[in-house]
Design an enzyme around this catalytic site. Structure first.
Site, PDB file in Angstrom:
ATOM      1  N   HIS A  70       0.824  -1.213   0.000  1.00  6.67           N
ATOM      2  CA  HIS A  70       0.000   0.000   0.000  1.00  6.67           C
ATOM      3  C   HIS A  70       0.857   1.262   0.000  1.00  6.67           C
ATOM      4  O   HIS A  70       0.465   2.286  -0.562  1.00  6.67           O
ATOM      5  CB  HIS A  70      -0.960  -0.004   1.204  1.00  6.67           C
ATOM      6  CG  HIS A  70      -2.177  -0.841   0.971  1.00  6.67           C
ATOM      7  ND1 HIS A  70      -3.464  -0.345   0.990  1.00  6.67           N
ATOM      8  CD2 HIS A  70      -2.309  -2.156   0.680  1.00  6.67           C
ATOM      9  CE1 HIS A  70      -4.323  -1.314   0.731  1.00  6.67           C
ATOM     10  NE2 HIS A  70      -3.650  -2.435   0.548  1.00  6.67           N
ATOM     11  N   ASP A  71       2.021   1.205   0.633  1.00  6.32           N
ATOM     12  CA  ASP A  71       2.909   2.370   0.603  1.00  6.32           C
ATOM     13  C   ASP A  71       3.427   2.599  -0.815  1.00  6.32           C
ATOM     14  O   ASP A  71       3.439   3.720  -1.310  1.00  6.32           O
ATOM     15  CB  ASP A  71       4.076   2.150   1.571  1.00  6.32           C
ATOM     16  CG  ASP A  71       4.993   3.357   1.630  1.00  6.32           C
ATOM     17  OD1 ASP A  71       4.467   4.488   1.687  1.00  6.32           O
ATOM     18  OD2 ASP A  71       6.217   3.191   1.590  1.00  6.32           O
ATOM     19  N   SER A  80       5.143   7.155   3.108  1.00 12.90           N
ATOM     20  CA  SER A  80       4.089   8.134   3.415  1.00 12.90           C
ATOM     21  C   SER A  80       2.884   7.472   4.080  1.00 12.90           C
ATOM     22  O   SER A  80       2.083   8.160   4.725  1.00 12.90           O
ATOM     23  CB  SER A  80       3.647   8.860   2.137  1.00 12.90           C
ATOM     24  OG  SER A  80       3.241   7.935   1.154  1.00 12.90           O
TER      25      SER A  80
END
Ligand code: HEM
Length: 141
Positions: A70-71, A80
């Site tokens: 997912h990053d 983030s």
């Protein structure tokens, strides 16, 4: 007298040269053994920390791997996904990230704390690198 035609193309040439210089500089910075001198025990520290997390919770390994995906899926692997913003518009509060498990975040936070507890490594290892190493340890036996 200067040729106005060639002067007009000067900014474009400067940009091309700058891009060439910066891209070769950036490539020169990326080395697989970068941390060998900066933080020689990095891989061992992260491995031990991730194993501890896996003992605490069987969810930590899949949650960490998924956190890594997912990053990276949004604008590259920049950690983030770990940012907590006072404006409440963080990546992890996005609808697509609601189901990320806290155990994944905790695994990364614990790995970072372990890295920073080594005086030689403190604040020298980037968060994206810690996430990548922790995700790798999550899928290794
Ligand atoms: C666009 C591609 C993908 C979609 C749409 C997707 C979607 C999902 C969904 C819906 C779940 C279940 C979430 C839940 O109910 O708790 C899930 C779980 C998971 N995904 Fe993906 N996924 C994708 C790609 C990937 C990739 C590339 C990886 C690994 C690198 C990955 C690793 C995982 C893992 C390990 C879990 C289980 C996490 C847990 O139980 O905490 N996924 N994914």
């Amino acid at each position: 007298m200067a040729n106005l035609g060639s002067l007009a193309s000067l900014p474009a040439i400067v940009v091309v040269v700058e891009v060439a210089i910066f891209s070769s500089f950036a490539a020169a910075q990326l080395r697989p053994d970068y941390y060998a001198s900066v933080c020689p025990n990095l891989e061992g520290i992260v491995r031990y920390s991730v194993k501890q997390s896996m003992v605490k919770s069987p969810i930590s390994a899949p949650a960490t791997l998924r956190l890594f995906f997912h990053d990276c899926a949004v604008m590259g692997c920049d950690a983030s996904v770990m940012i907590i913003s006072p404006t409440v518009d963080d990546k992890w509060r996005n609808y697509d990230d609601y189901s990320l498990k806290p155990e994944g975040f905790q695994t990364i936070l614990d790995a970072k704390a372990a890295v920073d507890s080594d005086p030689q490594c403190r604040y020298k290892v980037s968060c994206p690198d810690i996430i990548a190493l922790a995700a790798r340890e999550s899928v290794s036996r």
